[in-house]
Design an enzyme around this catalytic site. Structure first.
Site, PDB file in Angstrom:
ATOM      1  N   SER A  12       0.898  -1.123   0.028  1.00  9.47           N
ATOM      2  CA  SER A  12       0.121   0.029   0.009  1.00  9.47           C
ATOM      3  C   SER A  12       1.172   1.422  -0.020  1.00  9.47           C
ATOM      4  CB  SER A  12      -1.054  -0.009   1.091  1.00  9.47           C
ATOM      5  OG  SER A  12      -1.496   1.331   1.433  1.00  9.47           O
ATOM      6  N   HIS A  37      -1.251  -1.342  -4.081  1.00  8.56           N
ATOM      7  CA  HIS A  37      -2.655  -1.048  -3.451  1.00  8.56           C
ATOM      8  C   HIS A  37      -2.797   0.539  -3.325  1.00  8.56           C
ATOM      9  CE1 HIS A  37      -6.046  -2.143  -0.849  1.00  8.56           C
ATOM     10  NE2 HIS A  37      -5.464  -1.289   0.144  1.00  8.56           N
ATOM     11  N   ASP A  39      -4.811   3.495  -1.516  1.00  5.19           N
ATOM     12  CA  ASP A  39      -6.031   3.637  -0.307  1.00  5.19           C
ATOM     13  C   ASP A  39      -6.275   5.165  -0.428  1.00  5.19           C
ATOM     14  OD1 ASP A  39      -6.030   1.434   1.211  1.00  5.19           O
ATOM     15  OD2 ASP A  39      -3.918   1.801   1.950  1.00  5.19           O
ATOM     16  N   MET A  41      -9.077   7.759   0.674  1.00  4.75           N
ATOM     17  CA  MET A  41      -9.589   8.100   2.129  1.00  4.75           C
ATOM     18  C   MET A  41     -10.251   9.710   2.061  1.00  4.75           C
ATOM     19  SD  MET A  41      -7.020   6.822   4.778  1.00  4.75           S
ATOM     20  CE  MET A  41      -6.397   4.865   4.857  1.00  4.75           C
ATOM     21  N   HIS A  70      -8.383   1.025  -3.585  1.00  5.15           N
ATOM     22  CA  HIS A  70      -9.480   0.712  -2.322  1.00  5.15           C
ATOM     23  C   HIS A  70     -10.111   2.079  -1.894  1.00  5.15           C
ATOM     24  CE1 HIS A  70      -9.444  -0.639   2.178  1.00  5.15           C
ATOM     25  NE2 HIS A  70     -10.712  -0.254   1.688  1.00  5.15           N
ATOM     26  N   MET A  72     -12.209   4.157   0.539  1.00 11.42           N
ATOM     27  CA  MET A  72     -12.668   4.590   1.624  1.00 11.42           C
ATOM     28  C   MET A  72     -13.680   5.666   1.676  1.00 11.42           C
ATOM     29  SD  MET A  72      -9.299   2.805   3.866  1.00 11.42           S
ATOM     30  CE  MET A  72      -8.497   2.937   2.383  1.00 11.42           C
ATOM     31  N   MET A 141     -11.135  -6.524   5.720  1.00  9.68           N
ATOM     32  CA  MET A 141     -10.415  -5.873   6.584  1.00  9.68           C
ATOM     33  C   MET A 141      -9.923  -6.310   7.834  1.00  9.68           C
ATOM     34  SD  MET A 141     -10.118  -3.110   4.627  1.00  9.68           S
ATOM     35  CE  MET A 141      -9.007  -1.998   5.792  1.00  9.68           C
ATOM     36  N   ASP A 176      -6.512  -6.808   4.032  1.00  6.34           N
ATOM     37  CA  ASP A 176      -5.762  -5.403   4.317  1.00  6.34           C
ATOM     38  C   ASP A 176      -5.740  -5.051   5.603  1.00  6.34           C
ATOM     39  OD1 ASP A 176      -5.173  -2.709   3.654  1.00  6.34           O
ATOM     40  OD2 ASP A 176      -6.791  -2.109   2.591  1.00  6.34           O
ATOM     41  N   GLY A 178      -2.325  -4.739   8.866  1.00  8.26           N
ATOM     42  CA  GLY A 178      -1.489  -5.444  10.077  1.00  8.26           C
ATOM     43  C   GLY A 178      -1.017  -6.837   9.220  1.00  8.26           C
TER      44      GLY A 178
HETATM   45  C1  DX5 Z   1      -6.171   0.860   6.254  1.00  9.31           C
HETATM   46  C2  DX5 Z   1      -5.736   0.763   4.613  1.00  9.31           C
HETATM   47  C3  DX5 Z   1      -4.774  -0.464   4.618  1.00  9.31           C
HETATM   48  C4  DX5 Z   1      -3.354   0.101   5.239  1.00  9.31           C
HETATM   49  C5  DX5 Z   1      -2.494  -1.142   5.354  1.00  9.31           C
HETATM   50  O1  DX5 Z   1      -7.264   1.950   6.039  1.00  9.31           O
HETATM   51  O2  DX5 Z   1      -6.793   0.279   3.979  1.00  9.31           O
HETATM   52  O3  DX5 Z   1      -4.414  -0.717   3.111  1.00  9.31           O
HETATM   53  O4  DX5 Z   1      -2.740   1.211   4.775  1.00  9.31           O
HETATM   54  O5  DX5 Z   1      -1.196  -0.659   6.110  1.00  9.31           O
HETATM   55  P1  DX5 Z   1      -0.686  -1.724   7.157  1.00  9.31           P
HETATM   56  O6  DX5 Z   1      -0.195  -2.737   6.350  1.00  9.31           O
HETATM   57  O7  DX5 Z   1       0.316  -0.774   7.831  1.00  9.31           O
HETATM   58  O8  DX5 Z   1      -1.626  -2.074   8.177  1.00  9.31           O
HETATM   59 ZN    ZN Z   2      -6.278  -0.541   1.675  1.00  8.74          ZN
END
Ligand code: DX5
Ligand code: ZN
Length: 229
Positions: A12, A37, A39, A41, A70, A72, A141, A176, A178
């Protein structure tokens, strides 16, 4: 794009240098990323703001593999065309962010992209039972969305249930949040094939010193494939 269930590592870029996205995408791919990936937001569906379709369009020429977007954001539907135009291969929307998810997935496929649906930790697998025929990817998630670097939440029973529901259909299961060499085997054994990794992929490296990216990706992949290194 052909379908397979081999392990795919999708770093990501939320964990990359925001002033250097083009070079970061090139570096992470050169170091073994299978997908990139992205993200998005909005500060409304999730409590953080990242970037939008213009940034996706700007980085697209620097990605040779798969651009996995992705979303959000809420609402979703008014922005689907913009992300498709930006060159997204996959566009994933949250089931919690769009009231008519069936229509949203149809619209994503109609735009020419593959359709993904994401489930927050509190959302059960069965919520997408009637959407599977419109779905190319299910994103499970394993953190509450909004930030990178959060602690993994165990969703293995949900992943197993989804894997059973999906059967032979060509639908990816993406994880997605951790994901690192410790958590990757749990989700891979449960049936996931796409592993998003932000902090665990980019940790310790940079555009001028990209070798750690490659080592991080190799370790996550080896752990997921059952070979500890
Ligand atoms: C969380 C994102 C993830 C996140 C993953 O809202 O969708 O893609 O960036 O990051 P790590 O791998 O650090 O949890
Ligand atoms: Zn993501």
């Amino acid at each position: 794009m052909s379908f397979d269930r081999n392990i795919k590592i999708a770093p990501s870029i939320l964990a990359a240098d925001f002033a250097n996205f083009g070079a970061e995408c090139q570096a992470i791919e050169a170091q073994g990323a299978d997908w990139v990936h992205v993200d998005v937001m909005d500060g409304h569906f999730v409590p953080n703001i990242s970037f939008g379709p213009a940034t996706c369009a700007a980085i697209r020429p620097h990605i040779k593999t798969v651009m996995d977007v992705h979303l959000m954001i809420s609402p979703v539907d008014p922005y689907i065309e913009a992300f498709a135009q930006a060159g997204a291969d996959f566009i994933t929307a949250h089931i919690e962010a769009t009231p008519h998810t069936h229509r949203t997935l149809q619209a994503i496929r109609g735009s020419g992209a593959k359709a993904g649906v994401a489930l927050n930790p509190g959302t059960p697998a069965d919520a997408i039972e009637h959407l599977l025929d419109l779905t190319d990817l299910v994103c499970v998630m394993t953190v509450n969305p909004g930030f990178g670097g959060q602690k993994f939440i165990d969703m293995t029973s949900k992943i197993r249930r989804l894997r059973d529901m999906i059967g032979d259909r060509p639908i990816h299961i993406e994880i997605d949040g951790g994901v690192d060499p410790k958590t990757a085997p749990l989700v891979a054994q449960a049936g996931a094939d796409v592993l998003v990794a932000g902090s665990a992929a980019f940790r310790g490296g940079s555009v001028s010193n990209p070798a750690p990216y490659g080592e991080n990706i190799r370790q996550i992949r080896a752990a997921a494939e059952g070979v500890w290194v």
